[in-house]
Design a protein around this motif. Structure first.
Motif, short mmCIF file in Angstrom:
data_model
loop_
_atom_site.label_atom_id
_atom_site.label_comp_id
_atom_site.label_asym_id
_atom_site.label_seq_id
_atom_site.Cartn_x
_atom_site.Cartn_y
_atom_site.Cartn_z
N LYS A 17 0.85 -1.18 0.00
CA LYS A 17 0.00 0.00 0.00
C LYS A 17 0.89 1.24 0.00
O LYS A 17 2.04 1.17 0.41
N LEU A 18 0.32 2.34 -0.44
CA LEU A 18 1.03 3.61 -0.40
C LEU A 18 1.30 3.95 1.06
O LEU A 18 0.39 3.94 1.89
N ALA A 19 2.55 4.20 1.43
CA ALA A 19 2.94 4.49 2.81
C ALA A 19 2.41 5.87 3.21
O ALA A 19 2.48 6.81 2.43
N PRO A 25 0.21 10.51 1.89
CA PRO A 25 1.38 9.80 1.36
C PRO A 25 2.67 10.41 1.89
O PRO A 25 2.76 11.63 2.10
N LEU A 26 3.67 9.56 2.13
CA LEU A 26 4.96 10.05 2.60
C LEU A 26 5.51 11.07 1.62
O LEU A 26 5.36 10.92 0.41
N THR A 62 12.50 12.93 1.90
CA THR A 62 12.71 14.36 1.73
C THR A 62 11.35 15.03 1.71
O THR A 62 10.47 14.62 0.96
N GLU A 63 11.18 16.05 2.57
CA GLU A 63 9.93 16.79 2.63
C GLU A 63 10.28 18.27 2.54
O GLU A 63 11.05 18.78 3.35
N VAL A 75 5.57 4.11 10.41
CA VAL A 75 5.12 4.08 9.02
C VAL A 75 4.24 2.85 8.78
O VAL A 75 3.19 2.94 8.15
N VAL A 76 4.65 1.69 9.30
CA VAL A 76 3.86 0.46 9.13
C VAL A 76 2.48 0.65 9.77
O VAL A 76 1.45 0.37 9.15
#
Length: 161
Positions: A17-19, A25-26, A62-63, A75-76
């Motif tokens: 799945k999209l994290a 989304p990350l 990177t954000e 995250v999980v």
């Protein structure tokens, strides 16, 4: 990549799945996908890092042009279970909040519920490793089956057990 949608659909069929972080989304230039075992993918495999004195696996993203390090277990959990506030919402009405019945929770104004979820989610909920990192620091420690949200007071009582 022209086949991105098909790739994501195929990966979803095998459990990716999209994290997510904070329900989104990350951040970063490439989408990050994760499965219940804590395996992480971009267009290639992203290897978790272990840094500092803790044995927690971490992801670097990177954000807004700045590097951030996120604990793998968070995250999980956010990807497959939701945020701590989501957990409070889904479990709070089942009487998990001390002294609050289903009837009390149902009668609570949404604004108050949101405040409680936000406050507890940020400060009163932790991620428990059913088998502690001190006993198993392998990749198994980051599998969804080894993780659960828990009120901080309960997790502190449990300690490293």
């Amino acid at each position: 990549m022209n086949n991105s949608k098909e790739i994501y659909e195929a990966l979803a069929q095998v459990g990716y799945k999209l994290a997510l972080k904070d329900g989104n989304p990350l951040p970063g230039t490439k989408p990050i996908l994760i499965n219940e075992d804590g395996d992480v993918l971009t267009l290639g495999t992203l290897t978790p890092q272990v840094s500092g004195t803790t044995k927690y696996h971490k992801l670097s993203v990177t954000e807004n042009g700045k590097n951030k390090t996120l604990p793998m277990h968070k995250v999980v959990m956010e990807t497959f279970v939701g945020t701590p506030a989501n957990w409070i919402e889904s479990n709070g009405s089942n009487g998990l909040l001390p002294g609050i019945t289903k009837k009390d929770w149902a009668a609570t104004p949404e604004k108050v519920k949101d405040s409680v979820k936000s406050m507890l989610g940020a400060n009163g909920v932790q991620i428990d490793h059913r088998i502690p990192i001190s006993k198993d620091a392998s990749a198994n420690a980051y599998k969804l089956s080894n993780l659960q949200y828990m009120f901080s007071s309960d997790n502190n009582k449990k300690g490293g057990k």
